[in-house]
Design a protein around this motif. Structure first.
Motif, short mmCIF file in Angstrom:
data_model
loop_
_atom_site.label_atom_id
_atom_site.label_comp_id
_atom_site.label_asym_id
_atom_site.label_seq_id
_atom_site.Cartn_x
_atom_site.Cartn_y
_atom_site.Cartn_z
N UNK A 69 -8.97 -0.59 -1.78
CA UNK A 69 -9.02 -1.89 -2.45
C UNK A 69 -9.36 -1.73 -3.93
N UNK A 70 -10.01 -0.64 -4.27
CA UNK A 70 -10.43 -0.42 -5.65
C UNK A 70 -9.48 0.50 -6.39
N UNK A 71 -8.34 0.81 -5.76
CA UNK A 71 -7.36 1.67 -6.41
C UNK A 71 -6.26 0.81 -7.01
N UNK A 72 -5.25 1.48 -7.55
CA UNK A 72 -4.16 0.75 -8.21
C UNK A 72 -3.24 0.09 -7.20
N UNK A 73 -2.48 -0.89 -7.66
CA UNK A 73 -1.60 -1.64 -6.77
C UNK A 73 -0.34 -0.86 -6.39
N UNK B 255 -6.57 -9.51 -1.12
CA UNK B 255 -7.48 -8.96 -2.13
C UNK B 255 -7.24 -7.47 -2.35
N UNK B 256 -6.53 -6.85 -1.42
CA UNK B 256 -6.17 -5.44 -1.57
C UNK B 256 -4.96 -5.37 -2.51
N UNK B 257 -5.08 -4.68 -3.64
CA UNK B 257 -4.01 -4.70 -4.66
C UNK B 257 -2.62 -4.37 -4.12
N UNK B 258 -2.51 -3.32 -3.29
CA UNK B 258 -1.18 -2.91 -2.83
C UNK B 258 -0.58 -3.96 -1.88
N UNK B 259 -1.43 -4.64 -1.09
CA UNK B 259 -0.94 -5.68 -0.18
C UNK B 259 -0.50 -6.90 -0.99
N UNK B 260 -1.32 -7.29 -1.95
CA UNK B 260 -0.96 -8.43 -2.81
C UNK B 260 0.34 -8.16 -3.54
N UNK B 261 0.48 -6.94 -4.06
CA UNK B 261 1.69 -6.55 -4.77
C UNK B 261 2.89 -6.61 -3.83
#
Length: 310
Positions: free
Chosen positions: A91-95, A294-300
């Motif tokens: 969650x704290x990594x890049x998207x 809220x997880x960047x890769x999921x949101x992306x």
């Protein structure tokens, strides 16, 4: 190597669960990308470490022993915890990096998803995506236990109390509105017309198994007429939509598919597509836990999917 390390190795448990999915060493090894002897050796190592067989054999068929069932429960929980921890860290990594696990209901037409994933992979090559197919029960189990990030399945358009769970714990992204399409041999049927149940009583069908959503929709509409002499006669069932349609076209049996599947394959289908009056509408939707966005890769992923669909 200590026994606990052998048993708790994520690779070993992954191999063990894959063998349970297929109950066939050859098929499991092919899916895992290893040799059959390597898989057999890995399972024997776990059995040796715990001191009891995990699988028994009756004829040519494998079955889980009681010890195997207990380890299956523990393995699923352990891998779910590991995946959850990894997910929390990511969650704290890049998207544009990380892993996404997608579960798809067996009978859902996922051609649109496959086309999108090709585009998404070209744009974000450092995000790995795993797509697995499940029955409805196993799909919800994997979603509930955080073994998958997103679930693609049929969702009724009208929300009932039994679906409050979806509203309370999950979010939904509608991919396409869909409906039940009957493919019939009836030469008098008009393409695209909706008919009452009486039009189809006494016919023979090739259908999905009873626990599949589209079969449940059809049987739900038949209601009290289901067990009459002219009710539903189903000599053959298939979990594969492609086999379902092919069998219907080779026989005189009618069948049902989703309209989205028919629209994508109508040039290959010779049967007449019609509808059943009063059948509940549904959508093909992604369901995911609240907070997943809220997880960047999921949101992306969801943003890119929305743009792709529009």
């Amino acid at each position: 190597m200590p026994k606990t390390e052998t048993i708790l190795s994520t690779k070993s448990l992954h191999y063990f669960l894959q063998l349970i999915d297929t109950m066939n060493y050859t098929q499991a090894a092919q899916i895992l990308g290893i040799t059959q002897p390597a898989l057999t050796q890995q399972i024997k190592k776990i059995e040796h470490a715990i001191g009891t067989p995990l699988f028994g054999q009756m004829g040519k068929k494998l079955y889980l022993t009681e010890a195997g069932k207990q380890l299956q429960t523990g393995a699923i929980k352990l891998l779910g915890t590991v995946n959850s921890v990894v997910s929390d860290i990511q969650e704290f990594t890049q998207e544009d990096k990380g892993h996404i696990a997608i579960g798809v209901l067996e009978s859902v037409n996922s051609d649109i998803l496959r086309h999108f994933l090709v585009k998404f992979n070209q744009k974000f090559p450092d995000i790995t995506i795993n797509v697995s197919y499940y029955n409805r029960k196993d799909l919800w189990y994997n979603l509930d236990n955080n073994l998958i990030d997103l679930a693609l399945l049929y969702v009724p358009e009208t929300t009932k109390k039994s679906q409050a769970n979806i509203q309370n714990q999950y979010e939904q992204m509608k991919i396409v509105q869909d409906k039940l399409t009957i493919l019939t041999h009836d030469n008098q049927a008009e393409v695209g017309k909706a008919y009452p149940v009486s039009k189809f009583l006494g016919k023979k069908w090739v259908l999905y198994p009873d626990d599949f959503y589209l079969t449940q929709l059809l049987k739900g509409k038949l209601g009290s007429k289901l067990n009459t002499r002219n009710g539903l006669k189903v000599p053959l069932t298939f979990t594969s939509t492609q086999q379902l349609v092919a069998t219907a076209q080779e026989t005189k049996y009618d069948t049902v598919v989703s309209d989205s599947y028919f629209q994508l394959h109508k040039n290959e289908i010779t049967l007449t597509p019609v509808f059943l009056k009063g059948v509940q509408k549904f959508s093909i939707s992604f369901i995911y836990r609240k907070g997943k966005k809220d997880v960047p890769r999921i949101k992306n992923f969801l943003v890119e999917l929305k743009n792709f669909l529009s």
